[in-house]
Design a protein around this motif. Structure first.
Motif, PDB file in Angstrom:
ATOM      1  N   GLY A   1      12.446 -13.090 -11.906  1.00 25.30           N
ATOM      2  CA  GLY A   1      12.991 -13.956 -10.865  1.00 25.30           C
ATOM      3  C   GLY A   1      14.412 -13.566 -10.487  1.00 25.30           C
ATOM      4  O   GLY A   1      14.778 -13.566  -9.306  1.00 25.30           O
ATOM      5  N   GLU A   2      15.218 -13.209 -11.480  1.00 27.93           N
ATOM      6  CA  GLU A   2      16.591 -12.774 -11.211  1.00 27.93           C
ATOM      7  C   GLU A   2      16.616 -11.460 -10.440  1.00 27.93           C
ATOM      8  O   GLU A   2      17.453 -11.271  -9.552  1.00 27.93           O
ATOM      9  N   LEU A   3      15.721 -10.555 -10.780  1.00 29.73           N
ATOM     10  CA  LEU A   3      15.640  -9.285 -10.047  1.00 29.73           C
ATOM     11  C   LEU A   3      15.257  -9.518  -8.585  1.00 29.73           C
ATOM     12  O   LEU A   3      15.797  -8.873  -7.681  1.00 29.73           O
ATOM     13  N   ARG A   4      14.338 -10.448  -8.361  1.00 32.78           N
ATOM     14  CA  ARG A   4      13.951 -10.767  -6.982  1.00 32.78           C
ATOM     15  C   ARG A   4      15.129 -11.354  -6.212  1.00 32.78           C
ATOM     16  O   ARG A   4      15.349 -11.022  -5.041  1.00 32.78           O
ATOM     17  N   ASP A   5      15.897 -12.210  -6.875  1.00 34.65           N
ATOM     18  CA  ASP A   5      17.079 -12.789  -6.227  1.00 34.65           C
ATOM     19  C   ASP A   5      18.098 -11.700  -5.901  1.00 34.65           C
ATOM     20  O   ASP A   5      18.717 -11.717  -4.826  1.00 34.65           O
ATOM     21  N   LEU A   6      18.289 -10.762  -6.832  1.00 30.86           N
ATOM     22  CA  LEU A   6      19.211  -9.649  -6.607  1.00 30.86           C
ATOM     23  C   LEU A   6      18.759  -8.824  -5.409  1.00 30.86           C
ATOM     24  O   LEU A   6      19.568  -8.480  -4.528  1.00 30.86           O
ATOM     25  N   ARG A   7      17.477  -8.529  -5.369  1.00 34.89           N
ATOM     26  CA  ARG A   7      16.932  -7.740  -4.250  1.00 34.89           C
ATOM     27  C   ARG A   7      17.173  -8.452  -2.927  1.00 34.89           C
ATOM     28  O   ARG A   7      17.628  -7.838  -1.941  1.00 34.89           O
ATOM     29  N   GLU A   8      16.873  -9.752  -2.872  1.00 35.96           N
ATOM     30  CA  GLU A   8      17.031 -10.501  -1.631  1.00 35.96           C
ATOM     31  C   GLU A   8      18.486 -10.560  -1.184  1.00 35.96           C
ATOM     32  O   GLU A   8      18.781 -10.450   0.015  1.00 35.96           O
ATOM     33  N   GLU A   9      19.402 -10.723  -2.128  1.00 37.21           N
ATOM     34  CA  GLU A   9      20.821 -10.786  -1.762  1.00 37.21           C
ATOM     35  C   GLU A   9      21.322  -9.441  -1.250  1.00 37.21           C
ATOM     36  O   GLU A   9      22.072  -9.372  -0.280  1.00 37.21           O
ATOM     37  N   LEU A  10      20.889  -8.361  -1.877  1.00 34.45           N
ATOM     38  CA  LEU A  10      21.288  -7.026  -1.411  1.00 34.45           C
ATOM     39  C   LEU A  10      20.757  -6.765   0.002  1.00 34.45           C
ATOM     40  O   LEU A  10      21.475  -6.242   0.858  1.00 34.45           O
ATOM     41  N   LEU A  11      19.529  -7.155   0.257  1.00 32.88           N
ATOM     42  CA  LEU A  11      18.953  -6.958   1.589  1.00 32.88           C
ATOM     43  C   LEU A  11      19.607  -7.877   2.613  1.00 32.88           C
ATOM     44  O   LEU A  11      19.777  -7.502   3.779  1.00 32.88           O
ATOM     45  N   ARG A  12      19.981  -9.082   2.188  1.00 36.53           N
ATOM     46  CA  ARG A  12      20.670 -10.003   3.105  1.00 36.53           C
ATOM     47  C   ARG A  12      22.002  -9.414   3.543  1.00 36.53           C
ATOM     48  O   ARG A  12      22.344  -9.424   4.733  1.00 36.53           O
TER      49      ARG A  12
ATOM     50  N   LEU B   1      30.654   4.606  -1.037  1.00 31.72           N
ATOM     51  CA  LEU B   1      29.956   3.566  -0.283  1.00 31.72           C
ATOM     52  C   LEU B   1      29.599   4.034   1.121  1.00 31.72           C
ATOM     53  O   LEU B   1      30.397   4.685   1.789  1.00 31.72           O
ATOM     54  N   SER B   2      28.409   3.660   1.557  1.00 30.55           N
ATOM     55  CA  SER B   2      27.999   3.913   2.939  1.00 30.55           C
ATOM     56  C   SER B   2      27.068   2.781   3.367  1.00 30.55           C
ATOM     57  O   SER B   2      26.719   1.905   2.566  1.00 30.55           O
ATOM     58  N   ASP B   3      26.645   2.811   4.616  1.00 26.73           N
ATOM     59  CA  ASP B   3      25.741   1.758   5.087  1.00 26.73           C
ATOM     60  C   ASP B   3      24.342   1.912   4.502  1.00 26.73           C
ATOM     61  O   ASP B   3      23.474   1.050   4.709  1.00 26.73           O
ATOM     62  N   GLN B   4      24.091   2.995   3.749  1.00 25.07           N
ATOM     63  CA  GLN B   4      22.795   3.208   3.108  1.00 25.07           C
ATOM     64  C   GLN B   4      22.813   2.914   1.609  1.00 25.07           C
ATOM     65  O   GLN B   4      21.752   2.928   0.962  1.00 25.07           O
ATOM     66  N   THR B   5      23.983   2.637   1.047  1.00 21.29           N
ATOM     67  CA  THR B   5      24.096   2.474  -0.400  1.00 21.29           C
ATOM     68  C   THR B   5      23.243   1.331  -0.938  1.00 21.29           C
ATOM     69  O   THR B   5      22.520   1.481  -1.923  1.00 21.29           O
ATOM     70  N   LEU B   6      23.314   0.167  -0.307  1.00 22.82           N
ATOM     71  CA  LEU B   6      22.563  -0.991  -0.803  1.00 22.82           C
ATOM     72  C   LEU B   6      21.056  -0.801  -0.633  1.00 22.82           C
ATOM     73  O   LEU B   6      20.278  -1.159  -1.516  1.00 22.82           O
ATOM     74  N   TYR B   7      20.659  -0.258   0.514  1.00 20.01           N
ATOM     75  CA  TYR B   7      19.244   0.063   0.706  1.00 20.01           C
ATOM     76  C   TYR B   7      18.758   1.007  -0.400  1.00 20.01           C
ATOM     77  O   TYR B   7      17.695   0.816  -0.992  1.00 20.01           O
ATOM     78  N   GLY B   8      19.562   2.037  -0.649  1.00 25.71           N
ATOM     79  CA  GLY B   8      19.202   3.014  -1.672  1.00 25.71           C
ATOM     80  C   GLY B   8      19.077   2.389  -3.048  1.00 25.71           C
ATOM     81  O   GLY B   8      18.167   2.727  -3.814  1.00 25.71           O
ATOM     82  N   ALA B   9      19.985   1.465  -3.365  1.00 24.18           N
ATOM     83  CA  ALA B   9      19.950   0.812  -4.676  1.00 24.18           C
ATOM     84  C   ALA B   9      18.680  -0.029  -4.829  1.00 24.18           C
ATOM     85  O   ALA B   9      18.056  -0.045  -5.896  1.00 24.18           O
ATOM     86  N   VAL B  10      18.287  -0.713  -3.762  1.00 32.49           N
ATOM     87  CA  VAL B  10      17.060  -1.516  -3.805  1.00 32.49           C
ATOM     88  C   VAL B  10      15.837  -0.622  -3.991  1.00 32.49           C
ATOM     89  O   VAL B  10      14.981  -0.867  -4.853  1.00 32.49           O
ATOM     90  N   ASN B  11      15.766   0.447  -3.199  1.00 35.60           N
ATOM     91  CA  ASN B  11      14.582   1.311  -3.219  1.00 35.60           C
ATOM     92  C   ASN B  11      14.474   2.153  -4.483  1.00 35.60           C
ATOM     93  O   ASN B  11      13.368   2.362  -5.007  1.00 35.60           O
ATOM     94  N   LYS B  12      15.615   2.618  -4.978  1.00 36.02           N
ATOM     95  CA  LYS B  12      15.588   3.547  -6.116  1.00 36.02           C
ATOM     96  C   LYS B  12      15.620   2.844  -7.466  1.00 36.02           C
ATOM     97  O   LYS B  12      15.084   3.363  -8.457  1.00 36.02           O
ATOM     98  N   TYR B  13      16.249   1.660  -7.511  1.00 31.38           N
ATOM     99  CA  TYR B  13      16.436   1.008  -8.804  1.00 31.38           C
ATOM    100  C   TYR B  13      15.797  -0.378  -8.921  1.00 31.38           C
ATOM    101  O   TYR B  13      15.041  -0.637  -9.852  1.00 31.38           O
ATOM    102  N   VAL B  14      16.109  -1.272  -7.989  1.00 36.99           N
ATOM    103  CA  VAL B  14      15.670  -2.666  -8.162  1.00 36.99           C
ATOM    104  C   VAL B  14      14.152  -2.806  -8.040  1.00 36.99           C
ATOM    105  O   VAL B  14      13.507  -3.416  -8.906  1.00 36.99           O
ATOM    106  N   GLU B  15      13.563  -2.263  -6.994  1.00 34.35           N
ATOM    107  CA  GLU B  15      12.117  -2.422  -6.817  1.00 34.35           C
ATOM    108  C   GLU B  15      11.315  -1.714  -7.916  1.00 34.35           C
ATOM    109  O   GLU B  15      10.347  -2.291  -8.436  1.00 34.35           O
ATOM    110  N   PRO B  16      11.679  -0.479  -8.326  1.00 36.11           N
ATOM    111  CA  PRO B  16      10.971   0.119  -9.463  1.00 36.11           C
ATOM    112  C   PRO B  16      11.126  -0.700 -10.746  1.00 36.11           C
ATOM    113  O   PRO B  16      10.187  -0.792 -11.537  1.00 36.11           O
ATOM    114  N   LYS B  17      12.306  -1.310 -10.933  1.00 38.42           N
ATOM    115  CA  LYS B  17      12.502  -2.150 -12.116  1.00 38.42           C
ATOM    116  C   LYS B  17      11.597  -3.377 -12.048  1.00 38.42           C
ATOM    117  O   LYS B  17      11.001  -3.778 -13.065  1.00 38.42           O
ATOM    118  N   MET B  18      11.474  -3.974 -10.878  1.00 37.43           N
ATOM    119  CA  MET B  18      10.583  -5.123 -10.712  1.00 37.43           C
ATOM    120  C   MET B  18       9.143  -4.733 -11.045  1.00 37.43           C
ATOM    121  O   MET B  18       8.423  -5.490 -11.721  1.00 37.43           O
TER     122      MET B  18
END
Length: 277
Positions: free
Chosen positions: A166-177, A112-129
């Motif tokens: 819709g669930e993916l968008r919610d996941l993305r928003e929560e990770l960014l929050r 874990l680092s302060d970049q982990t969640l950002y990385g997960a959004v950019n590498k996995y969640v947004e491409p999945k969306m």
């Protein structure tokens, strides 16, 4: 040691895997957790890999490996039990899931680092969306020419995929929050404190409740000694440091403390007694 390129099994050095079998289950993502498991089986047992996988599923009492990883009462519950002792719960693999559990990001605690969640959004969640949005467009085009039972099937599928998006968008928003708190995990704080800000994304009820309880205490100031508390509420913690020397020491802010140390008090006391004598 050997270079990563020579290691026989792929390792995600960023500490992130996902539960992503691909659109319609056609092609699992390269970092899909089940795909990685099967790569290990192939390496270890070669031609017997499929047979071994079936045997493992029978022992676990599941229909397939994805079922075991996807259900909250499957792998994560087993893992949590193994990494709990007395009241201390310290799982090192964390599943961050959509509401239905149809998509999960697995984090490895020690990476874990302060970049982990950002990385997960950019590498996995947004491409999945983006992949799901393309799938929705294809189905909408197919619907234009469909009729009868085929049209009904396509509409049902379209509704299902739109809910998933819709669930993916919610996941993305929560990770960014959570990232914006800001979220800067520190392993010295311990597992449950670092997991607490993510409590909305855990689907195993007992773990979600435990992490939510710790988050509430963090907000109230019960754990102001934690690095995470200082990161999120620096002004409040600095005020506490003025009157609590132990917390000031924990954050390297002893110079802020307005309370005399016990060592100084003892030294002053001995001096007074000497004068009286």
């Amino acid at each position: 040691t050997i270079p990563d390129s020579e290691y026989p099994i792929r390792i995600s050095w960023n500490g992130v895997l996902v539960d992503d079998p691909g659109f319609n289950g056609a092609q699992p993502l390269r970092d899909d957790i089940v795909r990685r498991m099967r790569e290990v089986f192939d390496f270890l047992w070669k031609d017997k890999a499929h047979e071994i996988e079936q045997e493992v599923c029978e022992i676990l009492g599941v229909s397939d490996l994805r079922d075991y990883f996807r259900k909250p009462a499957g792998f994560f519950q087993d893992h949590l039990k193994r990494y709990s002792k007395s009241r201390r719960k310290a799982p090192i693999y964390w599943p961050l899931s959509t509401a239905s559990g149809s998509y999960t990001i697995w984090l490895y605690y020690h990476r874990l680092s302060d970049q982990t969640l950002y990385g997960a959004v950019n590498k996995y969640v947004e491409p999945k969306m983006s992949e799901v949005e393309r799938g929705i467009s294809r189905i909408e085009n197919d619907l234009k020419a469909a009729s009868g039972g085929e049209a009904t099937r396509l509409r049902d599928r379209l509704n299902e995929i739109q809910l998933f998006l819709g669930e993916l968008r919610d996941l993305r928003e929560e990770l960014l929050r959570v990232t914006a708190l800001p979220y800067k995990p520190n392993l010295n704080d311990g597992v449950i404190i670092n997991a607490a800000p993510l409590h909305n994304l855990f689907r195993l009820r007992s773990w979600a409740n435990d992490t939510k309880n710790v988050w509430d205490k963090l907000q109230k100031g019960d754990y102001d000694w934690a690095h995470l508390a200082y990161t999120i509420w620096p002004d409040r913690v600095r005020e506490v440091c003025k009157r609590d020397r132990s917390i000031a020491i924990a954050h390297g802010l002893e110079d802020l403390c307005e309370v005399e140390s016990s060592a100084s008090k003892k030294k002053g006391g001995r001096g007074r007694r000497k004068k009286e004598r």
